[in-house]
Design an enzyme around this catalytic site. Structure first.
Site, PDB file in Angstrom:
ATOM      1  N   ARG A  12      90.202 146.555 -11.230  1.00 21.64           N
ATOM      2  CA  ARG A  12      90.798 146.446  -9.904  1.00 21.64           C
ATOM      3  C   ARG A  12      91.818 145.316  -9.793  1.00 21.64           C
ATOM      4  NH1 ARG A  12      86.351 147.402  -5.335  1.00 21.64           N
ATOM      5  NH2 ARG A  12      87.873 148.888  -4.609  1.00 21.64           N
ATOM      6  N   PRO A  13      92.844 145.306 -10.618  1.00 23.26           N
ATOM      7  CA  PRO A  13      93.861 144.263 -10.508  1.00 23.26           C
ATOM      8  C   PRO A  13      94.640 144.401  -9.208  1.00 23.26           C
ATOM      9  CG  PRO A  13      94.615 145.985 -11.977  1.00 23.26           C
ATOM     10  CD  PRO A  13      93.187 146.315 -11.640  1.00 23.26           C
ATOM     11  N   ILE A  14      95.303 143.302  -8.830  1.00 22.12           N
ATOM     12  CA  ILE A  14      96.136 143.349  -7.626  1.00 22.12           C
ATOM     13  C   ILE A  14      97.611 143.214  -8.013  1.00 22.12           C
ATOM     14  CG2 ILE A  14      94.325 142.548  -6.070  1.00 22.12           C
ATOM     15  CD1 ILE A  14      95.617 139.760  -6.193  1.00 22.12           C
ATOM     16  N   ASP A  15      97.934 143.622  -9.228  1.00 24.01           N
ATOM     17  CA  ASP A  15      99.304 143.445  -9.702  1.00 24.01           C
ATOM     18  C   ASP A  15     100.315 144.231  -8.880  1.00 24.01           C
ATOM     19  OD1 ASP A  15      97.921 145.657 -10.980  1.00 24.01           O
ATOM     20  OD2 ASP A  15      99.731 145.974 -12.163  1.00 24.01           O
ATOM     21  N   LYS A  72      85.194 152.772   7.433  1.00 28.66           N
ATOM     22  CA  LYS A  72      85.169 151.465   6.783  1.00 28.66           C
ATOM     23  C   LYS A  72      86.528 151.129   6.205  1.00 28.66           C
ATOM     24  CE  LYS A  72      83.632 149.381   2.440  1.00 28.66           C
ATOM     25  NZ  LYS A  72      84.957 149.467   1.791  1.00 28.66           N
ATOM     26  N   CYS A  84      82.822 145.567  -4.821  1.00 32.10           N
ATOM     27  CA  CYS A  84      82.002 146.263  -5.810  1.00 32.10           C
ATOM     28  C   CYS A  84      82.636 146.199  -7.188  1.00 32.10           C
ATOM     29  CB  CYS A  84      81.837 147.737  -5.417  1.00 32.10           C
ATOM     30  SG  CYS A  84      80.828 148.003  -3.954  1.00 32.10           S
ATOM     31  N   ASP A 130      85.621 158.057  -3.700  1.00 27.35           N
ATOM     32  CA  ASP A 130      84.478 157.493  -2.981  1.00 27.35           C
ATOM     33  C   ASP A 130      83.351 158.502  -2.776  1.00 27.35           C
ATOM     34  OD1 ASP A 130      85.560 155.002  -2.824  1.00 27.35           O
ATOM     35  OD2 ASP A 130      86.130 155.108  -0.715  1.00 27.35           O
TER      36      ASP A 130
END
Length: 429
Positions: free
Chosen positions: A133-136, A34, A128, A316
């Site tokens: 979960r920032p994308i900085d 995935k 999820c 995970d």
């Protein structure tokens, strides 16, 4: 204790029902990864031609990506697990909030469209709820390459007159940021160096795909990746590597319920950290080429597990692993270090009878405890997998709600488990 929720508006109108305690015998074949496929599909749009991707898993995240690819006026053909993406008529359109929030991996279109067109407009990604979960780190990488970023509420506009190679030092070895920066840099002028890059095997798979298109990437799988920009990328083909997380999930099931259960189509080296822990616990398993055979192990030794970036124990697999720890004879400690919300499954394990004390992201698990089937709720993808594992070993019947999370990332999980003897099915609510 966190309030337990069994159904709320917006959840799936289906539920999983499991009758526990049934041994698992036979063979489970592992599908494509995935975490690789969700990046390879956007990556195909970088090519000025047709790309073929083989061994694509049949998961809902794949279908959500298809919607975005089709929005961008690309043609998709599918034959079983092989997809063909023709991006010759690609149009750089705004990716809507409805589409971008369906999955986390939608953010890969940021790097792809920025790299190809020097401009992208889309909304903050979904996925999820396992942390902020920032994308900085992604955005800092784009800025280093010369992009300007504006944000209006949840919408990002990222543009550059020209992308130029740069040295980018990641403060955390983020898989998503590493891949996204690779996408933006493959056609930038000059050389880009990513330091403290993530080393996950999925990144190697993606770099191989880009290099087959004509990119010049070296160092994938190490902490330093070097990208020499090229002007054009051509269509090619790639095969998705086996899913090490899917494999690990079924391997854990075999440790608890296996009767010569065979998990095939794996790359054992990709699951080395898991196998080391299973060996510590005394699990009966044998690796045979690209397969592993497992038998139920009644006397499990306690161990401690800390999730780490690859090649450490994968975050995970932390949640499914915690279920195995409930069956060890003694006290185990499970510590999550990557995502702050990977603990939503613990209240449901406690409700089933597990002896777990949770302090932040550290769970002290005392076993061996008998689990009793009940109504529970999947809170995220891997937490949902953990609850399936708990239901499989529990006494009685377990009913799991909000199963969309699980179907996002596990290909044909109900059929695969049913085929090895599990009493598991999906029914409409």
């Amino acid at each position: 204790m966190k309030k337990l929720v069994y159904f709320k508006e917006g959840m799936s109108m289906e539920r999983i029902i499991i009758k526990g305690g049934i041994p698992l015998s036979g063979t489970i074949s592992i599908g494509g990864a995935k975490n690789s496929a969700v990046a390879l599909i956007p990556a195909a749009l970088l090519a000025d031609g047709v790309c073929t991707i083989k061994n694509v898993p049949n998961i809902t995240d794949r279908d959500a990506l298809f919607e975005i690819v089709q929005l961008l006026n690309c043609n998709i053909e599918q034959n079983d697990k092989t997809i063909r993406i023709d991006s010759r008529n690609l149009e750089n359109k705004i990716i809507s909030q409805e589409l971008s929030t369906k999955l986390r991996a939608s953010y890969y279109f940021m790097g792809v469209l920025l790299g190809k067109y020097k401009h992208v407009e889309m909304y903050f990604p979904g996925g999820c709820n396992i942390g902020t979960r920032p994308i900085d780190l992604h955005l800092k990488g784009f800025k280093a390459l010369g992009a300007k970023i504006t944000k209006n509420k949840h919408k990002y506009t990222i543009s550059a007159d020209e992308l130029k190679g740069a040295t980018i030092n990641l403060t955390f070895a983020s898989v998503g940021a590493t891949i996204n920066i690779m996408f933006a840099a493959v056609k930038a002028k000059g050389t880009t160096i990513i330091n403290n890059a993530a080393k996950e095997v999925e990144i190697i798979n993606i770099a191989d795909f880009l290099n087959k298109m004509g990119a010049k990437i070296t160092g994938a799988g190490t902490e330093t990746i070097t990208i020499d920009g090229v002007e054009r990328l051509e269509g090619t083909e790639i095969e998705v590597i086996p899913d090490r997380i899917e494999a690990g999930t079924y391997i854990l099931m075999g440790a608890l319920l296996g009767n010569n259960l065979k998990v095939e189509g794996i790359i054992p080296e990709h699951n080395r950290a898991l196998f080391e822990k299973l060996e510590e616990m005394g699990v009966d398993f044998k690796i045979d080429g690209n397969s592993v055979i497992l038998n139920k192990t009644d006397e499990l030794k306690p161990t401690n597990v800390t999730t780490l970036v690859y090649p450490g124990f994968p975050t995970d697999l932390g949640q499914p692993m915690s279920v195995l720890l409930t069956q060890a004879n003694g006290t185990c400690v499970m510590e999550e270090t990557i995502w702050e919300n990977r603990v939503g499954h613990y209240p449901y394990l406690q409700k089933m009878g597990a002896n777990i004390e949770l302090d932040g992201l550290v769970a002290t698990i005392k076993g061996k405890t008998k689990l009793i089937g009940t109504n529970i709720n999947a809170t995220d993808l891997r937490g949902g997998a953990a609850l399936i594992l708990a239901g499989l070993i529990a006494e009685g019947t377990t009913i799991i709600y909000d199963i969309d999370y699980i179907l996002r990332g596990y290909e044909n999980i109900i059929n695969k488990l049913s085929n090895v003897g599990a009493k598991i099915n999906i029914e409409e609510i």
